[in-house]
Design a protein around this motif. Structure first.
Motif, PDB file in Angstrom:
ATOM      1  N   UNK A 142       0.839  -1.293  -0.047  1.00 28.57           N
ATOM      2  CA  UNK A 142      -0.090  -0.158   0.121  1.00 28.57           C
ATOM      3  C   UNK A 142       0.776   1.199   0.122  1.00 28.57           C
ATOM      4  N   UNK A 143       0.194   2.404  -0.009  1.00 27.20           N
ATOM      5  CA  UNK A 143       0.746   3.601  -0.107  1.00 27.20           C
ATOM      6  C   UNK A 143       0.107   4.769   0.649  1.00 27.20           C
ATOM      7  N   UNK A 144       0.370   5.306   1.654  1.00 29.60           N
ATOM      8  CA  UNK A 144      -0.326   6.312   2.329  1.00 29.60           C
ATOM      9  C   UNK A 144      -0.350   7.722   2.267  1.00 29.60           C
ATOM     10  N   UNK A 145      -1.254   8.689   2.030  1.00 29.81           N
ATOM     11  CA  UNK A 145      -1.243  10.045   1.866  1.00 29.81           C
ATOM     12  C   UNK A 145      -2.267  10.368   0.594  1.00 29.81           C
ATOM     13  N   UNK A 146      -2.485  11.567   0.569  1.00 30.03           N
ATOM     14  CA  UNK A 146      -3.308  12.176  -0.572  1.00 30.03           C
ATOM     15  C   UNK A 146      -2.671  11.772  -1.741  1.00 30.03           C
ATOM     16  N   UNK A 147      -3.629  11.183  -2.559  1.00 25.51           N
ATOM     17  CA  UNK A 147      -3.010  10.572  -3.600  1.00 25.51           C
ATOM     18  C   UNK A 147      -2.505  11.614  -4.674  1.00 25.51           C
ATOM     19  N   UNK A 148      -2.673  12.787  -4.990  1.00 25.29           N
ATOM     20  CA  UNK A 148      -1.968  13.836  -5.740  1.00 25.29           C
ATOM     21  C   UNK A 148      -0.593  14.076  -5.139  1.00 25.29           C
ATOM     22  N   UNK A 149      -0.430  13.889  -3.955  1.00 21.43           N
ATOM     23  CA  UNK A 149       0.831  14.049  -3.292  1.00 21.43           C
ATOM     24  C   UNK A 149       2.092  12.942  -3.115  1.00 21.43           C
ATOM     25  N   UNK A 150       1.283  11.811  -3.725  1.00 22.79           N
ATOM     26  CA  UNK A 150       2.091  10.543  -3.603  1.00 22.79           C
ATOM     27  C   UNK A 150       2.990  10.262  -5.000  1.00 22.79           C
ATOM     28  N   UNK A 151       4.046   9.703  -5.097  1.00 21.71           N
ATOM     29  CA  UNK A 151       4.620   9.288  -6.291  1.00 21.71           C
ATOM     30  C   UNK A 151       3.816   8.419  -7.432  1.00 21.71           C
ATOM     31  N   UNK A 160       2.257   4.381  -7.314  1.00 17.92           N
ATOM     32  CA  UNK A 160       0.881   4.052  -7.674  1.00 17.92           C
ATOM     33  C   UNK A 160       0.623   2.988  -8.679  1.00 17.92           C
ATOM     34  N   UNK A 161       1.339   3.197  -9.704  1.00 18.98           N
ATOM     35  CA  UNK A 161       1.412   2.271 -10.762  1.00 18.98           C
ATOM     36  C   UNK A 161       2.016   0.780 -10.534  1.00 18.98           C
ATOM     37  N   UNK A 165     -10.082   6.858   2.053  1.00 16.94           N
ATOM     38  CA  UNK A 165      -9.086   8.192   1.786  1.00 16.94           C
ATOM     39  C   UNK A 165      -7.638   8.004   2.439  1.00 16.94           C
ATOM     40  N   UNK A 166      -6.847   8.422   1.613  1.00 20.08           N
ATOM     41  CA  UNK A 166      -5.311   8.299   2.033  1.00 20.08           C
ATOM     42  C   UNK A 166      -4.713   7.057   1.833  1.00 20.08           C
ATOM     43  N   UNK A 167      -5.716   6.231   1.408  1.00 13.63           N
ATOM     44  CA  UNK A 167      -5.116   4.667   1.048  1.00 13.63           C
ATOM     45  C   UNK A 167      -6.082   4.435  -0.440  1.00 13.63           C
ATOM     46  N   UNK A 168      -6.020   5.511  -1.398  1.00 14.65           N
ATOM     47  CA  UNK A 168      -7.216   5.193  -2.319  1.00 14.65           C
ATOM     48  C   UNK A 168      -6.773   4.231  -3.372  1.00 14.65           C
ATOM     49  N   UNK A 169      -5.476   4.179  -3.878  1.00 13.85           N
ATOM     50  CA  UNK A 169      -5.257   3.384  -4.725  1.00 13.85           C
ATOM     51  C   UNK A 169      -5.155   1.858  -4.134  1.00 13.85           C
ATOM     52  N   UNK A 170      -4.859   1.709  -2.891  1.00 18.42           N
ATOM     53  CA  UNK A 170      -4.732   0.338  -2.363  1.00 18.42           C
ATOM     54  C   UNK A 170      -6.001  -0.196  -2.126  1.00 18.42           C
ATOM     55  N   UNK A 171      -6.905   0.602  -1.409  1.00 21.59           N
ATOM     56  CA  UNK A 171      -8.232  -0.045  -1.306  1.00 21.59           C
ATOM     57  C   UNK A 171      -9.063  -0.261  -2.588  1.00 21.59           C
ATOM     58  N   UNK A 172      -8.764   0.351  -3.671  1.00 24.48           N
ATOM     59  CA  UNK A 172      -9.194   0.192  -4.766  1.00 24.48           C
ATOM     60  C   UNK A 172      -8.906  -1.182  -5.654  1.00 24.48           C
ATOM     61  N   UNK A 173      -7.529  -1.409  -5.329  1.00 20.46           N
ATOM     62  CA  UNK A 173      -6.983  -2.679  -5.976  1.00 20.46           C
ATOM     63  C   UNK A 173      -7.489  -3.738  -5.156  1.00 20.46           C
ATOM     64  N   UNK A 174      -7.675  -3.811  -3.700  1.00 18.40           N
ATOM     65  CA  UNK A 174      -8.328  -4.700  -3.063  1.00 18.40           C
ATOM     66  C   UNK A 174      -9.770  -5.024  -3.020  1.00 18.40           C
TER      67      UNK A 174
END
Length: 266
Positions: free
Chosen positions: A90-99, A103-104, A146-155
């Motif tokens: 996973x990756x924590x933080x606001x989506x637009x602030x993360x690398x 996410x990819x 929120x703040x784990x947006x991509x991680x939760x979506x993948x799960x």
């Protein structure tokens, strides 16, 4: 003797799967990026249980990673009876602030590699009319985080995908389980870069499920041919069912507030 292939086997839930299945007299194919950790685990399990353990060092962020694993297994003439797609992060933080690349990479490991490995090994299971697949999702897959947006979506993808396969292939003698752990003792918060990991530290270990508990519950659920299983206490059951009783907007606002409190002040 049956053989299980486990991705993300060097630590956490993946390592616990390897240790439990070794005790159950499975031969193993263990996969991860850390060669030293895999070799150490393989030597320990082979010595202790007199089983065969094959080590495959593979970075699943690479697009060809899953095919490499499959090709190696075929080259060694290994038949996989149980596939455990455990690798993920996973990756924590606001989506637009993360690398963006992280996410990819997360989508590649948590979704694409899992789908590809499942597809590659499923055909042989169908031909044999026998096989088992455990795809590791999370209670995060039951609602947006929120703040784990991509991680939760993948799960959420893994949960939906696995349950669909459960229905498609149960008449072929193939068991498919979506494993949905809650907070578990692991290095997840470190990899996800939580700025405040106090809820995961040593002082709170008693509130976290152990990887060994998760694995035992998963194997029970697989044996019972359940489409999914949520591990942990009653709190996790409440979390995955709360959407039945409250509007999504209400839940999102509550979750956002809870996870926002973990952020560093801007």
């Amino acid at each position: 003797m049956k053989t299980a292939l486990i991705t993300g086997a060097s630590s956490g839930i993946g390592k616990a799967f390897a240790e439990e299945l070794a005790q159950r007299n499975y031969n193993l194919v263990i996969v991860a990026r850390s060669e030293s950790a895999l070799i150490q685990l393989a030597e320990k399990l082979q010595s202790q249980y007199q089983i065969n353990v094959t080590v495959i060092v593979q970075d699943l962020t690479l697009p060809h990673g899953s095919q490499n694993i499959f090709n190696k297994v075929k080259f060694l003439d290994i038949s996989v009876d149980l596939l455990i797609n455990n690798a993920g992060f996973g990756d924590y933080g606001k989506f637009g602030d993360r690398i963006l690349q992280k996410q990819l990479d997360m989508i590649q490991v948590n979704i694409s590699a899992l789908v590809e490995l499942t597809h590659l090994f499923l055909e042989e299971m169908k031909q044999r009319k026998n096989g088992e697949i455990i795809n590791v999702s999370s209670i995060a897959g039951y609602q947006p985080l929120p703040y784990l947006s991509v991680y939760a979506a993948t799960k959420a993808f893994v949960l939906s995908f696995s349950e669909a396969l459960w229905a498609e292939y149960k008449d072929y003698g193939i068991k498919v389980l979506a494993l949905c752990p809650g907070p578990t003792q692991s290095n997840f918060p470190t990899v996800a870069e939580f700025p405040d990991s106090s809820s995961f530290d040593d002082n709170n270990k008693n509130s976290l499920t152990t990887p060994e508990e998760v694995v035992k519950n998963a194997l029970v659920g697989l044996e019972k041919q359940q489409p999914n299983i949520v591990t942990g206490g009653i709190g996790n059951q409440i979390i995955v069912n709360i959407g039945r009783f409250f509007p999504r907007e209400f839940i999102l606002q509550g979750v956002e507030k809870q996870f926002r409190q973990k952020q560093k002040k801007e």
